[in-house]
Design an enzyme around this catalytic site. Sequence first.
Site, short mmCIF file in Angstrom:
data_model
loop_
_atom_site.label_atom_id
_atom_site.label_comp_id
_atom_site.label_asym_id
_atom_site.label_seq_id
_atom_site.Cartn_x
_atom_site.Cartn_y
_atom_site.Cartn_z
N LEU A 125 0.83 -1.20 0.00
CA LEU A 125 0.00 0.00 0.00
C LEU A 125 0.87 1.25 0.00
CD1 LEU A 125 -2.73 1.46 0.27
CD2 LEU A 125 -2.54 1.16 2.76
N ASP B 98 11.36 2.14 12.99
CA ASP B 98 10.58 1.03 13.53
C ASP B 98 9.47 1.68 14.36
OD1 ASP B 98 9.51 -0.95 15.08
OD2 ASP B 98 11.42 -1.75 15.78
N ILE B 99 8.21 1.52 13.95
CA ILE B 99 7.14 2.25 14.65
C ILE B 99 6.95 1.76 16.09
CG2 ILE B 99 5.90 2.91 12.53
CD1 ILE B 99 3.74 0.78 13.42
N ALA C 181 2.61 -2.31 9.15
CA ALA C 181 1.95 -3.35 9.95
C ALA C 181 2.69 -4.67 9.78
CB ALA C 181 0.50 -3.53 9.49
N THR D 290 1.85 -8.19 8.71
CA THR D 290 0.71 -8.66 7.91
C THR D 290 0.74 -10.17 7.58
OG1 THR D 290 1.87 -8.06 5.88
CG2 THR D 290 0.37 -6.41 6.79
N ASP E 193 -10.41 -6.16 7.80
CA ASP E 193 -11.67 -6.91 7.99
C ASP E 193 -11.46 -8.10 8.94
OD1 ASP E 193 -9.94 -8.06 6.02
OD2 ASP E 193 -11.57 -9.30 5.28
N TYR F 81 -3.33 -12.08 14.22
CA TYR F 81 -3.24 -10.86 13.39
C TYR F 81 -4.47 -9.97 13.64
CZ TYR F 81 -3.79 -7.98 9.17
OH TYR F 81 -4.01 -6.93 8.31
N LYS G 201 -4.57 -6.25 15.44
CA LYS G 201 -5.07 -5.09 14.68
C LYS G 201 -6.24 -4.45 15.43
CE LYS G 201 -3.97 -3.77 11.02
NZ LYS G 201 -2.98 -2.73 10.62
N TRP H 161 -8.62 -7.78 1.87
CA TRP H 161 -8.16 -8.57 0.72
C TRP H 161 -7.40 -7.69 -0.29
CZ3 TRP H 161 -12.24 -12.80 -0.94
CH2 TRP H 161 -12.76 -13.40 0.19
N1 LIG Z 1 -2.40 -7.03 2.72
C1 LIG Z 1 -3.73 -7.15 2.90
O1 LIG Z 1 -4.40 -8.01 2.31
C2 LIG Z 1 -4.43 -6.22 3.83
C3 LIG Z 1 -3.75 -5.28 4.56
N2 LIG Z 1 -4.43 -4.48 5.45
C4 LIG Z 1 -3.72 -3.46 6.20
O2 LIG Z 1 -3.24 -2.51 5.26
C5 LIG Z 1 -2.01 -1.94 5.71
C6 LIG Z 1 -0.97 -2.05 4.60
O3 LIG Z 1 -0.77 -3.44 4.30
P1 LIG Z 1 0.18 -3.92 3.11
O4 LIG Z 1 0.79 -2.75 2.43
O5 LIG Z 1 -0.57 -4.91 2.34
O6 LIG Z 1 1.28 -4.68 3.97
P2 LIG Z 1 2.81 -4.97 3.63
O7 LIG Z 1 3.18 -6.12 4.50
O8 LIG Z 1 3.03 -5.02 2.18
O9 LIG Z 1 3.51 -3.64 4.16
C7 LIG Z 1 3.66 -3.37 5.51
C8 LIG Z 1 4.91 -2.53 5.68
O10 LIG Z 1 5.08 -2.28 7.08
C9 LIG Z 1 6.44 -2.44 7.37
N3 LIG Z 1 6.66 -2.73 8.78
C10 LIG Z 1 6.51 -3.90 9.44
N4 LIG Z 1 6.85 -3.76 10.72
C11 LIG Z 1 7.23 -2.47 10.87
C12 LIG Z 1 7.70 -1.71 11.96
N5 LIG Z 1 7.87 -2.26 13.19
N6 LIG Z 1 7.99 -0.42 11.77
C13 LIG Z 1 7.85 0.15 10.56
N7 LIG Z 1 7.42 -0.52 9.49
C14 LIG Z 1 7.11 -1.81 9.65
C15 LIG Z 1 6.90 -3.58 6.49
O11 LIG Z 1 8.30 -3.54 6.37
P3 LIG Z 1 9.16 -4.94 6.34
O12 LIG Z 1 8.66 -5.65 5.11
O13 LIG Z 1 10.55 -4.47 6.31
O14 LIG Z 1 8.78 -5.65 7.61
C16 LIG Z 1 6.18 -3.25 5.19
O15 LIG Z 1 6.95 -2.38 4.40
C17 LIG Z 1 -1.68 -2.68 7.01
O16 LIG Z 1 -2.16 -1.91 8.09
C18 LIG Z 1 -2.49 -3.97 6.92
O17 LIG Z 1 -2.81 -4.47 8.20
C19 LIG Z 1 -5.77 -4.55 5.63
C20 LIG Z 1 -6.50 -5.48 4.92
C21 LIG Z 1 -5.90 -6.33 3.91
C1 LIG Z 2 -2.87 -19.94 -1.73
C2 LIG Z 2 -4.25 -20.51 -1.44
C3 LIG Z 2 -5.03 -19.93 -0.42
N1 LIG Z 2 -6.26 -20.44 -0.16
C4 LIG Z 2 -7.09 -19.82 0.89
C5 LIG Z 2 -6.44 -19.68 2.26
C6 LIG Z 2 -7.20 -18.53 2.85
O1 LIG Z 2 -8.39 -19.00 3.44
C7 LIG Z 2 -7.53 -17.66 1.65
C8 LIG Z 2 -6.65 -16.41 1.52
O2 LIG Z 2 -5.33 -16.82 1.52
P1 LIG Z 2 -4.06 -15.93 1.85
O3 LIG Z 2 -3.35 -16.58 2.97
O4 LIG Z 2 -3.34 -15.67 0.60
O5 LIG Z 2 -4.65 -14.53 2.32
P2 LIG Z 2 -4.55 -13.83 3.75
O6 LIG Z 2 -3.13 -13.67 4.13
O7 LIG Z 2 -5.47 -14.48 4.71
O8 LIG Z 2 -5.12 -12.40 3.34
C9 LIG Z 2 -5.41 -11.49 4.36
O9 LIG Z 2 -4.26 -10.69 4.60
C10 LIG Z 2 -4.41 -9.82 5.70
C11 LIG Z 2 -3.11 -9.03 5.83
C12 LIG Z 2 -5.65 -9.04 5.70
O10 LIG Z 2 -5.75 -8.01 6.37
C13 LIG Z 2 -6.89 -9.64 5.07
O11 LIG Z 2 -7.81 -8.68 4.64
C14 LIG Z 2 -6.58 -10.60 3.95
O12 LIG Z 2 -6.23 -9.95 2.76
O13 LIG Z 2 -7.39 -18.49 0.50
C15 LIG Z 2 -6.77 -21.52 -0.89
O14 LIG Z 2 -7.90 -21.96 -0.63
N2 LIG Z 2 -6.02 -22.06 -1.90
C16 LIG Z 2 -4.77 -21.61 -2.19
O15 LIG Z 2 -4.09 -22.16 -3.10
#
Ligand SMILES: NC(=O)C1=CN([C@@H]2O[C@H](COP(=O)(O)OP(=O)(O)OC[C@H]3O[C@@H](n4cnc5c(N)ncnc54)[C@H](OP(=O)(O)O)[C@@H]3O)[C@@H](O)[C@H]2O)C=CC1
Ligand SMILES: Cc1cn([C@H]2C[C@H](O)[C@@H](COP(=O)(O)OP(=O)(O)O[C@H]3O[C@@H](C)C(=O)[C@@H](O)[C@H]3O)O2)c(=O)[nH]c1=O
Length: 301
Positions: free
Chosen positions: A12, A36-37, A60, A62, A102, A125, A129, A150
């Site tokens: 993001l 580091d937050i 975060a 994640t 979510d 997780y 959050k 997602w």
């Molecule tokens: N990914 C998803 O599907 C979803 C994400 N979210 C939320 O959206 C936001 C963005 O997620 P996304 O961009 O996908 O996540 P990413 O994991 O891609 O990015 C998170 C970033 O946070 C950094 N980070 C981790 N720990 C620390 C720390 N202690 N201090 C500073 N930076 C840190 C990571 O750095 P490094 O890699 O070096 O650890 C990474 O660059 C998060 O709040 C997540 O919870 C919500 C719903 C879905």
């Molecule tokens: C790779 C794979 C996953 N799955 C399932 C596992 C799980 O129930 C679902 C999603 O899988 P993933 O583990 O890739 O996604 P997941 O890491 O659970 O994604 C989540 O990430 C965090 C950070 C969020 O905040 C959420 O909103 C959500 O996006 O799909 C299958 O059924 N078949 C597959 O081949």
Amino acid sequence: MKILLLGAGGQLGKDIQARCGHHGLDIEAVGHGRCDIASKEQLRAVFGEVSCHGVINAAAYTKVDQAERDVDAATRVNQDGAGFVAELCCEKGLPLLHVSTDYVFDGTGAEPYAHDALVGPRSVYGKTKAEGEKKVLGAHPGAAVVRTSWLFGEHGPNFLKTMVRLAFEREEIRVVSDQVGCPTWSGHLADALLSMMKQRLTSEVVAQGVYHYCGAPQSSWYEFADAIIGEVKRLGVGCKVRAVHPITTEEYPTPAERPRYSVMDCSRIEREFGIRQGDWHEGVDVVVAHQLRELKALKQP
Ligand SMILES: NC(=O)C1=CN([C@@H]2O[C@H](COP(=O)(O)OP(=O)(O)OC[C@H]3O[C@@H](n4cnc5c(N)ncnc54)[C@H](OP(=O)(O)O)[C@@H]3O)[C@@H](O)[C@H]2O)C=CC1
Ligand SMILES: Cc1cn([C@H]2C[C@H](O)[C@@H](COP(=O)(O)OP(=O)(O)O[C@H]3O[C@@H](C)C(=O)[C@@H](O)[C@H]3O)O2)c(=O)[nH]c1=O
């Protein structure tokens, strides 16, 4: 006007940086390496060095499954770190947008979750959050929590990228069809956050409390996978996959429990900021093409 972005190196964070110019905002992008937050000292140093008008926290922990055995690390970042960011923003009088998920919901609902619906996370997780949200809102009256779901974008890792990879490795892919939510393109979310921040800084509108922003329409992971693979077959060359099969959650056991239903009602952000949900199919087209180009598997026109 300048914003401070934390979590700049993430999926993001990178899209926010790419799009802030479109919203007329300057950015100071701070990644994990610089701050580091979970360290209040490091945060204090950054807040001292950077002069800005608002803050977006996209940092975060994640890794959903890994968090089940890495509780301390997830707590440090998602809970404590989130709270520290809000405390410093409050001290400096800076508006804060904090991103959440979510996975704070228990998934037993059958109607889209309202922004003020009760949370009941089932995974580490999700719990960290949810606690982070409480800390943020408790520490700073000028903070807004924006929950999304997602997420997928060019700078993953994410589910879309996993599906594209599997399309070149396997003939059959099995994906759960009994978990329903809303895929969200990180490009759409980046625009939503930047638009919120711009409006907060330039108008009377106040961003306070919890907002939901995710893509539409709702989908199961299976339906999402099927759309991704459809696009891979349409645009790609050399992929192996023949079919995507729906399976149950029980057939795909994971360390962390995911919500069965996590569709979120996004009416508040539309009502207060005029920000509407984007169609995630738009993001699938862009991100699949990008992935295929990376793999040198994009069909030539
Ligand atoms: N990914 C998803 O599907 C979803 C994400 N979210 C939320 O959206 C936001 C963005 O997620 P996304 O961009 O996908 O996540 P990413 O994991 O891609 O990015 C998170 C970033 O946070 C950094 N980070 C981790 N720990 C620390 C720390 N202690 N201090 C500073 N930076 C840190 C990571 O750095 P490094 O890699 O070096 O650890 C990474 O660059 C998060 O709040 C997540 O919870 C919500 C719903 C879905
Ligand atoms: C790779 C794979 C996953 N799955 C399932 C596992 C799980 O129930 C679902 C999603 O899988 P993933 O583990 O890739 O996604 P997941 O890491 O659970 O994604 C989540 O990430 C965090 C950070 C969020 O905040 C959420 O909103 C959500 O996006 O799909 C299958 O059924 N078949 C597959 O081949």
